[in-house]
Scaffold this motif. Sequence first.
Motif, PDB file in Angstrom:
ATOM      1  N   LYS A  64      -4.050 -74.012  -2.456  1.00 47.26           N
ATOM      2  CA  LYS A  64      -5.292 -73.103  -2.457  1.00 47.26           C
ATOM      3  C   LYS A  64      -4.953 -72.143  -1.347  1.00 47.26           C
ATOM      4  CE  LYS A  64      -9.597 -74.385  -2.359  1.00 47.26           C
ATOM      5  NZ  LYS A  64     -10.371 -73.667  -3.414  1.00 47.26           N
ATOM      6  N   ARG A  79      -5.771 -72.753   1.638  1.00 47.84           N
ATOM      7  CA  ARG A  79      -7.342 -72.858   2.211  1.00 47.84           C
ATOM      8  C   ARG A  79      -6.963 -73.284   3.702  1.00 47.84           C
ATOM      9  NH1 ARG A  79     -12.061 -75.350  -0.371  1.00 47.84           N
ATOM     10  NH2 ARG A  79     -12.960 -76.842   1.059  1.00 47.84           N
ATOM     11  N   SER A 108     -12.871 -76.571  -5.031  1.00 47.67           N
ATOM     12  CA  SER A 108     -12.951 -75.552  -6.142  1.00 47.67           C
ATOM     13  C   SER A 108     -11.421 -75.194  -6.535  1.00 47.67           C
ATOM     14  CB  SER A 108     -13.916 -74.403  -6.120  1.00 47.67           C
ATOM     15  OG  SER A 108     -13.426 -73.994  -4.890  1.00 47.67           O
ATOM     16  N   ASN A 122      -9.648 -72.791  -6.945  1.00 49.91           N
ATOM     17  CA  ASN A 122      -9.573 -71.275  -7.212  1.00 49.91           C
ATOM     18  C   ASN A 122      -8.256 -70.946  -5.963  1.00 49.91           C
ATOM     19  OD1 ASN A 122     -12.028 -72.234  -6.093  1.00 49.91           O
ATOM     20  ND2 ASN A 122     -11.541 -70.398  -4.483  1.00 49.91           N
ATOM     21  N   SER A 145     -14.751 -69.249  -7.503  1.00 46.06           N
ATOM     22  CA  SER A 145     -14.457 -70.587  -8.032  1.00 46.06           C
ATOM     23  C   SER A 145     -14.340 -70.497  -9.719  1.00 46.06           C
ATOM     24  CB  SER A 145     -15.578 -71.456  -7.905  1.00 46.06           C
ATOM     25  OG  SER A 145     -15.614 -71.676  -6.664  1.00 46.06           O
ATOM     26  N   GLU A 186     -21.042 -74.008  -7.507  1.00 43.86           N
ATOM     27  CA  GLU A 186     -20.590 -75.314  -6.736  1.00 43.86           C
ATOM     28  C   GLU A 186     -21.864 -76.040  -6.364  1.00 43.86           C
ATOM     29  OE1 GLU A 186     -19.956 -72.433  -5.624  1.00 43.86           O
ATOM     30  OE2 GLU A 186     -17.924 -72.036  -5.455  1.00 43.86           O
ATOM     31  N   HIS A 229     -15.716 -65.230   0.726  1.00 46.74           N
ATOM     32  CA  HIS A 229     -15.696 -66.213  -0.204  1.00 46.74           C
ATOM     33  C   HIS A 229     -16.184 -65.662  -1.661  1.00 46.74           C
ATOM     34  CE1 HIS A 229     -15.938 -70.969   0.384  1.00 46.74           C
ATOM     35  NE2 HIS A 229     -15.356 -70.614  -0.698  1.00 46.74           N
TER      36      HIS A 229
HETATM   37 MG    MG Z   1     -14.431 -73.548  -2.917  1.00 49.47          MG
END
Ligand code: MG
Length: 354
Positions: free
Chosen positions: A57, A59, A150, A152, A158, A187, A242
């Motif tokens: 991700k 992330r 999620s 993405n 998402s 979400e 986001h």
């Molecule tokens: Mg997310």
Amino acid sequence: METRFVTCMESEDKTCLKEAGQILKAGGLVAFPTETVYGLGGDALNPSSSKRIYEAKGRPSDNPLIVHICKWEDIYRIVSDAPEHADMLVRAKKLADVFWPGPLTMILPKSEIVPAETTGGLSTVAVRFPSHKTAQALIAEAGGYVAAPSANTSGKPSPTLAKYVAEDMNGRIDMIVDGGEVGIGLESTIVDLTVEPPEILRPGYITREMLAEVLGTVETDITILSDKSGQAPKAPGMKYRHYAPKGELTIVSGNVDGVVTYVNEKLKEAKALGKKTGVIATDETAAFYQADAVKSAGKRSDELTVAKRLYTILREFDDEDVELMYSEAFAEAGIGQAVMNRLLKAAGHHVIEV
Ligand code: MG
Ligand code: AMP
């Protein structure tokens, strides 16, 4: 890495998920549908799976993952059984009796077996029991504990459809399970049960009013609808920009006539500069705007329809290379609060009052 793409609808026989379960047990990653958005699953109890999720991700590793389970009893292995935490579990059970399986995530003190990699180093764990039958079957096949943010790329909206998962994750994960369009489109609600009174860290389909009916007082993190408090959001992930489209998004708030007049004026200016424009409108107002792409998010009178369309619209604007976007604002009650929370983040809190 080659990403396999399989189709498994909610109503279908779930033998198609055997292989997905094997992949997860072996430390691989599988994206799958839930009732909220598509999740990117890995074995929640395997630290290297969680690391792989962060990599796939892009992330930040301080942004913890939600652990998905497929029956209430399984919560006992991943949350603390210390006597001082017993009341929190009692509350969790009360909420579970009403809202699980469903779009509610609960924060509780974690047990030893949940790796720090899954919780972003926190001593708490986020747990959810989704209602989507494909998700439940996949979690069972994987051994009961699936960490799934999620599906993405970090920072993007998402995914509400498997094709958007593929856009972000092709070549990065082992498998994508296509289960059609998700039901809710935003979400899960996140509620922190480790504080008194319990506090909503992310709004969603399950509203504060619904939780308060079961628990009494429930508070809401003040950063959800404002960036003016000077405080950091309590869910680590909520501090990041986001859900953002590539172009520039501004929310215009006020009465419909004023909003339409203002936005059309701005659209004219943008067109003169040769910019491609878009508007997020509603069924009631879409006909009034003169943008290159006017998209109705749904019915103003039924904000569930807006929740379901919002991320898809943001993705469509990206696909169409729209550079400048305006969105109407939505009422901040019920599911509208979740819609406005995501919209505000997508717009970097850029709001014009007319
Ligand atoms: Mg997310
Ligand atoms: P996503 O899985 O992409 O829906 O994001 C999960 C969200 O849950 C992020 O905003 C996280 O910061 C939040 N979250 C997960 N675990 C915790 C936790 N233990 N405490 C607070 N927030 C959490």
